[in-house]
Design an enzyme around this catalytic site. Structure first.
Site, short mmCIF file in Angstrom:
data_model
loop_
_atom_site.label_atom_id
_atom_site.label_comp_id
_atom_site.label_asym_id
_atom_site.label_seq_id
_atom_site.Cartn_x
_atom_site.Cartn_y
_atom_site.Cartn_z
N HIS A 241 0.98 -1.05 -0.05
CA HIS A 241 0.06 -0.11 -0.03
C HIS A 241 0.89 1.19 -0.08
O HIS A 241 1.77 1.13 0.77
CB HIS A 241 -0.91 -0.03 1.22
N ARG A 383 -4.12 -6.15 -7.45
CA ARG A 383 -5.48 -6.13 -7.18
C ARG A 383 -5.75 -4.62 -7.02
O ARG A 383 -5.14 -3.66 -6.62
CB ARG A 383 -5.48 -6.63 -5.65
C1 SIN Z 1 -7.48 1.54 1.47
O1 SIN Z 1 -8.38 1.94 2.20
O2 SIN Z 1 -6.78 2.16 0.68
C2 SIN Z 1 -7.34 0.18 1.34
C3 SIN Z 1 -8.41 -0.62 0.72
C4 SIN Z 1 -7.93 -1.78 -0.04
O3 SIN Z 1 -7.03 -2.30 0.31
O4 SIN Z 1 -8.73 -2.30 -0.85
#
Ligand code: SIN
Length: 552
Positions: A241, A383
């Site tokens: 992330h 993803r």
């Molecule tokens: C996020 O809120 O950025 C995470 C959502 C996700 O990983 O699908």
């Protein structure tokens, strides 16, 4: 002690609870979770659940965005089915009592995230996962034929191959008969028997030093499936992330992508934006691109982090739209309505996993899987944000019909249940050196971060391979000699998961989606537009009686 259920569910996030709830119409259900029922990655999901709800959106567009992110490795049929059935699954959740944010109490408020061409993320402020988890737990607790086994950590699956020498592990005749689990409160091992076992144990972020995942994400499902001869694929595609809070005490707290969806901008320390150099969608480019761009900027500038700036957006929008993120940042000394907050990438989501078909079926009959532990073909090489809760809901729903159809299958469990031995600890003694566990654990997480992270190279992967092999040997030895604990089980699982990620990354001689290798920087469709499948065909770790027959 033997526990017998029609269906056993491993894991208590969106995938496990959805399956348990629906399949309880057909028989008795046991849910095993290694912590309390509420603890799962689902609980921490902030952004939301992607689903087509707006008139200007369509399932075709959702499918197109998903496949674009997946860089040629999505299974189109799976993508189309999940995107098409998504709105019905979301309405079921709403019917159960889930409350998503609306605009002035009317239409749902839909957020936007990276790689989505439309706003289609339903959310409950920035605590969407908890709203879903809470709703499902309330419903599950009302079902009299669902029994919950908290603090039960699965050790290994029991398959037919373990009791019937004529059956090869993972072959067409192999099937699931149950599992051994450690009750971590009483420290006793129990045998659970079932006609169907449903793996929904989530991901493996803890394999990396920095992760947005909770402590429970130790790759248990992938590791136990692999040891049973189940096919595992695409483990090299681990999603980082882009934006986790950079603070020594914040444990990589996630700053949702929806913050960028609301207009948040990434900046260098000197205030300059940079994402426009990397992708036409700028800060809303797909995650692999944003995470790599940040990694590159940090390496180039020598800075420890970049900054996410919301200060140009009216203050109330950060406080009311993101109350949890706002409060958490404030606790660490950052007021996001007044100053840019420091962020770094961290391991977030395992896109590969246990190979399943569109009904969650693995290559072992009676063993199904859904959610982050599985590789269904929805995510491909990367993803799309907020597709994971959707996958858990959809695949678990479809798994119910499959599981119910397996109930009537002619009785392997009846034929073999008397041959399943009780767990035997052999000569294992209590360990007096638990420092070995924490030391190995730390070493694995560091080596994965340093050598198998956002950017890889052949040399780094080779080093990682050498080191993980040594560590695995040491861990195996430790495992045979000492009585098992939750820590040793998790360590063994994390080491096997790390090895699978390294193996996948070593095999794939190209760069695609989340896998970027400096020595093979281009996508190679001719040779690599395919999954990397891994299977322990020797099933060397599959021993019926793990302690007594380590050489098997
Ligand atoms: C996020 O809120 O950025 C995470 C959502 C996700 O990983 O699908």
């Amino acid at each position: 002690m033997n526990v017998c259920k029609d269906f056993l569910v491993i894991g208590s996030g969106v995938a496990g609870l959805t399956f348990a709830l629906k399949v309880s119409e057909f028989g008795s259900v046991g849910i095993l979770t290694k912590d309390v029922l509420e603890e799962s990655a689902t609980k921490y999901a902030q952004g939301g659940i992607a689903s087509v709800m707006a008139d200007d959106d369509s399932c075709d567009l959702h499918a197109r965005d998903t496949m674009e992110a997946g860089r040629g490795l999505c299974r189109e049929e799976v993508v189309r089915i999940i995107c098409k059935e998504g709105p019905a699954r979301v309405r079921e959740l709403i019917g159960l009592g889930a409350k998503f944010d609306r605009v002035h109490g009317k239409d749902y408020h839909l957020s936007r995230e990276g790689g989505h061409s439309k706003s289609r993320i339903l959310h409950a402020t920035d605590l969407t996962g908890w709203e879903i988890e809470r709703t499902l737990i309330d419903a599950v607790r009302e079902k009299p034929n669902i029994e919950i086994f908290p603090h039960h950590m699965v050790i290994d699956l029991i398959t037919r191959a373990k009791v019937d020498p004529s059956v090869t592990p993972g072959s067409g005749e192999d099937e699931s008969l149950g599992l051994y689990a450690l009750d971590t409160k009483t420290k006793k091992v129990k045998t659970f028997l079932s006609k169907v076992t449903f793996l929904a144990s989530g991901g493996a972020g803890k394999v990396y030093l920095y992760t947005s995942n909770p402590d429970t994400a130790t790759g248990d499902g992938v590791a136990i499936a692999y040891r049973a001869g189940v096919k595992i694929a695409n483990m090299e595609f681990f999603q980082f992330h882009p934006t986790c809070l950079f603070h020594p005490q914040a444990k990589s707290f996630l700053i949702s992508e929806t913050v960028r969806g609301e207009g948040g901008l990434l900046r260098r320390k000197n205030g300059q934006t940079f994402m426009e150099k990397y992708h036409p969608l700028g800060c809303l480019a797909p995650r692999d691109i944003v995470a790599r761009a940040i990694d590159f900027e940090m390496k180039q500038s020598g800075e420890e982090c970049v900054y996410l700036d919301m200060t140009h957006i009216e203050g109330y929008r950060s406080r009311e739209r993101f109350p949890n993120i706002y409060k958490t940042c404030l606790r660490f000394g950052f007021d996001m309505s007044k100053e840019p907050i420091p962020v770094v990438p961290a391991a977030h989501y395992m896109c590969g996993g246990v190979v399943v078909d569109i009904n969650g079926q693995t290559n072992i009959r009676g063993l199904l899987a859904s959610g982050e532990v599985c590789c269904s073909g929805l995510h491909g090489a990367n993803r799309l944000a907020s597709n994971s809760l959707l996958e858990g809901l959809s695949l678990s729903h479809r798994g119910v019909a499959k599981a119910a159809s397996l109930l009537g299958r002619s009785g392997s469990l009846e034929n073999f249940k008397n041959k399943i031995p009780k767990w035997d600890s052999g000569n294992a003694v209590d360990s007096d050196e638990s420092v070995v566990v924490s030391h190995n654990w730390d070493e694995i997480r560091r080596l994965m971060w340093n050598y198998v992270g956002v950017v890889r190279s052949d040399k780094r992967l080779q080093r990682a391979e050498r080191r993980i092999k040594l560590l695995l040997d040491e861990i195996q030895e430790y495992y045979w000699n000492f009585k098992i604990t939750k820590d040793t089980l998790e360590l063994r699982n994390i080491a096997i998961t790390a090895q699978l990620i390294i193996q996948g990354a070593r095999l794939r001689k190209e760069s695609r989606g989340l896998h970027f290798n400096l020595d093979h920087p281009e996508k190679d469709d001719v040779n690599w537009k395919r999954d990397t499948e891994l299977q322990d065909t020797t099933a060397r770790l599959i021993t019926m009686n793990m302690k007594k027959t380590p050489s098997q």
